[in-house]
Design a protein around this motif. Structure first.
Motif, mmCIF file in Angstrom:
data_model
loop_
_atom_site.group_PDB
_atom_site.id
_atom_site.type_symbol
_atom_site.label_atom_id
_atom_site.label_comp_id
_atom_site.label_asym_id
_atom_site.label_seq_id
_atom_site.Cartn_x
_atom_site.Cartn_y
_atom_site.Cartn_z
ATOM 1 N N ALA A 58 1.181 -1.129 0.027
ATOM 2 C CA ALA A 58 0.131 0.108 -0.077
ATOM 3 C C ALA A 58 0.956 1.157 -0.473
ATOM 4 O O ALA A 58 0.680 2.537 -0.665
ATOM 5 C CB ALA A 58 -0.967 0.134 1.095
ATOM 6 N N ASN A 89 3.581 0.176 -3.459
ATOM 7 C CA ASN A 89 2.568 0.315 -5.438
ATOM 8 C C ASN A 89 3.474 -1.013 -5.944
ATOM 9 O O ASN A 89 2.797 -0.966 -7.190
ATOM 10 C CB ASN A 89 2.341 1.358 -5.945
ATOM 11 N N GLY A 149 -5.230 -6.642 -2.657
ATOM 12 C CA GLY A 149 -4.613 -5.761 -3.435
ATOM 13 C C GLY A 149 -4.439 -5.337 -4.408
ATOM 14 O O GLY A 149 -3.505 -4.471 -4.858
ATOM 15 N N LEU A 154 -3.772 -1.630 -5.122
ATOM 16 C CA LEU A 154 -2.401 -0.786 -4.251
ATOM 17 C C LEU A 154 -1.926 -0.910 -5.626
ATOM 18 O O LEU A 154 -0.525 -0.152 -5.534
ATOM 19 C CB LEU A 154 -2.174 -2.009 -3.168
#
Lengths: 321, 322
Positions: B250, B253, B279, B282
């Motif tokens: 997060a 990236n 994710g 992200l």
């Protein structure tokens, strides 16, 4: 033989008959499509588990096999919780997660039936090591079949047990078949007990359908183990009445041989003995039979009326907290 | 704190646990007077009479007996000399130890540790160099630990021994002689906690065991080139600290996963799958895996160097994301 009392013989009879009637019922239920999974029946081999476990307490351990119902009953397993497990119900020994091949109760010293042939052998050795390490005078008994003595686990387990002089008794139930394969085709010796020589431990072959003989032999081996005198191998010659699993008609068996062995049924043998020694009359045996049939029928009712495990609990007990 | 090697830290972890619990014992090939093939158990045989047991060369009996002993109340710590030998005793681990508790309806516990060294870079060839941790992470019921530093080696050993489940404690041969500061006395690192070994902002590199050090070396080089890499050390693969990985991604990236194992069906793929599933938003770039090649480990040092991941391959993977 002379050491076996009337009370003991009657106890043996009750245990053997409980096993037989449990198996008869399991066969009937399976044939009717009322039991899931696989069922491997112990009928014909009752004298072995009964004679051996008679000298064990709850502190002693056993490892069992895929053909485990008899060992569990002889070691004190309750038929209602066993039957419930066969039905995959939450009231079963394993909450319906194990089934026939994985019934266990560590509190009773039962380290499990096992779905892998020969897998109980090193586990029994480990439990025996724990007994020796904790100096608690308890022993382990490892039940296995003739074909399991061909596995590498057998060699490694007996060798380590011998080297560490562990309190473990290896009980080979030689029912003459590894699934469909006759013993004469899967090993080039007649007596599995000969294999004990390779490990420098005592090995003996006995009539596995004579419960008194099994009892006396096992009692000596267990007593030696408790005294710290190390492991032994007992081969019990016996015969499985059914096929490998329920549904296997056993067509690979010689019909005449099957007939001869059925005449040597360990339960018939014991009934004869009880009558010859005047320890029990037919009427008394019939009374015992009816009483045990009642217990088995009650176990089936208990199992059928029990709930199934809840899907919400499917993730529980993968890991200990 | 005390300076000790990774091997000494493993030993110290076992020693402290043996002092506090009489039911902990060690068994394995040459672990007694000889002190273990890599010297990890050296001295314990004399320090704990009757509790450090040499076994025959008999992996099935070593792991199999541990299952029975653990179910009967002891806490065995058994050594398998090379992880490559686990194939010999796999049934004892994956069908017996791992499944007992669940199959038995929660009534059994199997508190046992299998210590075993993995890894290449020693010209030990195909049967003494593998990283097969994914075999164990694929089996529910087993926990899998792969420490990368002396301090982690000690703290995770204590946690492994105290855990009531079968634990694969996987050491790395390349790390045994590495020194570091290690807390003295009782020291426990909870299982399932990853550790950020280097903070950064541009890319996350997830690694474990020996590869953690390759990742750190790559991060040093990348910093000189203006790329700030965060290096996450998993420490335990099962249970996995997903939160730590996702939180790092997060922030950065971008994700590179480094795994010394062969590529196909390796644990790096599992990490990538989790980050994609949980994710995806992200990520500003594809996830890249840096792994060994899909071949048996070659003997020749030049060939083995081609087979293994290294700093250069990690740096190239990171740069491909920008």
């Amino acid at each position: 033989m002379s050491d076996v009392t009337k009370e003991q013989l009657l106890d043996f009879y009750k245990t053997m008959l409980t096993i037989r009637k449990f198996e008869d019922k399991a066969a009937e239920l399976f044939a009717a499509g009322r039991l899931p999974g696989f069922v491997h029946l112990y009928s014909g081999e009752e004298a072995v588990a009964t004679g051996v476990c008679a000298s064990l307490t709850n502190k002693d351990y056993i490892t069992s096999t895929h053909r485990g119902h008899g060992h569990l009953i002889a070691k004190g397993g309750q038929v209602d919780k066993m039957m419930a497990e066969l039905f995959a119900k939450v009231t079963g020994y394993c909450k319906g997660r194990g089934g026939s091949m994985h019934i266990a109760d560590v509190d009773l010293g039962i380290l499990g039936a096992n779905g892998i042939v020969g897998a109980g052998q090193p586990i029994a050795v480990g439990a025996a090591f724990a007994n020796q390490y904790l100096k608690n005078d308890a022993v382990s008994v490892c039940f296995f079949g003739d074909a399991a003595s061909n596995r590498g686990t057998f060699h490694e387990a007996l060798n380590l047990a011998s080297v560490w002089k562990l309190p473990v008794i290896f009980v080979c139930e030689n029912n003459r078949f590894g699934i469909s394969m006759n013993q004469k085709d899967h090993m080039n010796i007649v007596d599995v007990s000969q294999r004990a020589i390779s490990y420098g431990i005592p090995g003996i072959t006995i009539d596995g359908n004579d419960v008194a003989a099994v009892y006396e032999t096992a009692k000596d081996a267990i007593s030696r183990a408790r005294k710290g005198e190390g492991p032994s191998l007992i081969e019990c010659k016996t015969w499985r009445h059914y096929g490998h699993f329920q549904g296997d008609a056993g067509l690979y068996k010689d019909a005449q041989e099957q007939e001869e062995w059925l005449k040597k049924d360990p339960i018939l043998k014991l009934e004869d003995k009880l009558k010859v020694l005047k320890f029990a009359k037919d009427t008394e045996l019939k009374e015992i039979q009816e009483q045990i049939q009642g217990q088995i029928d009650a176990a089936v009712a208990f199992a059928e009326n029990s709930p199934e495990p809840s899907p919400e609990d499917v993730l529980a007990d993968v890991y200990a907290p | 704190m005390k300076k000790m090697t990774y091997a000494e830290a493993i030993r110290d972890g076992m020693r402290v646990e043996m002092q506090r619990d009489a039911n902990v014992y060690i068994a394995g090939e040459d672990v007694g007077k000889f002190g273990g093939c890599f010297g990890v158990t050296a001295g314990l045989f004399d320090e704990f009479p009757g509790r450090v047991l040499d076994t025959p060369i008999s992996e099935t009996a070593i792991v199999g007996h541990a299952v029975g002993a653990a179910a009967a109340g002891l806490r065995p710590v058994v050594e398998i000399m090379f992880i490559d030998f686990m194939g010999v005793c796999m049934d004892e681990l994956f069908n017996q130890a791992a499944k007992m508790r669940y199959m038995f309806g929660g009534k059994a516990k199997v508190p046992m540790v299998v210590r075993t060294p993995c890894g290449g870079g020693m010209t030990a060839s195909a049967q003494h160099s593998q990283c097969i941790e994914a075999w164990f992470t694929h089996i529910p019921g087993i926990k899998t630990i792969m420490p990368s530093t002396p301090a982690d080696a000690k703290g995770l050993m204590a946690a492994a021994i105290r855990d009531d489940n079968p634990v694969m404690y996987i050491e790395h041969k390349q790390l045994l002689a590495m020194s570091g500061e290690v807390p003295e006395g009782e020291y426990v690192i909870p299982l399932g906690k990853a550790d950020i070994k280097r903070a950064g902002s541009d890319v996350t590199i997830v690694a474990w065991s020996w590869m953690l050090h390759k990742a750190l070396a790559a991060a040093d080089q990348l910093a000189k080139e203006g790329i700030s890499a965060e290096v996450v050390d998993l420490r335990t693969l099962v249970p996995l600290d997903k939160e730590c990985i996702l939180q790092s991604v997060a922030k950065t990236n971008r994700l590179v996963v480094v795994n010394e194992a062969v590529r196909t069906s390796g644990f790096a793929g599992e990490i990538a799958a989790i980050v994609v599933e949980e994710g995806f938003d992200l990520l500003d770039a594809p996830i890249v895996r840096v792994t060994a090649l899909d071949i048996p480990v070659p003997f020749n040092a030049k060939l083995e160097a081609v087979y293994l991941p290294n700093e250069t391959k990690i740096i190239a993977a990171v740069k491909s994301l920008f």
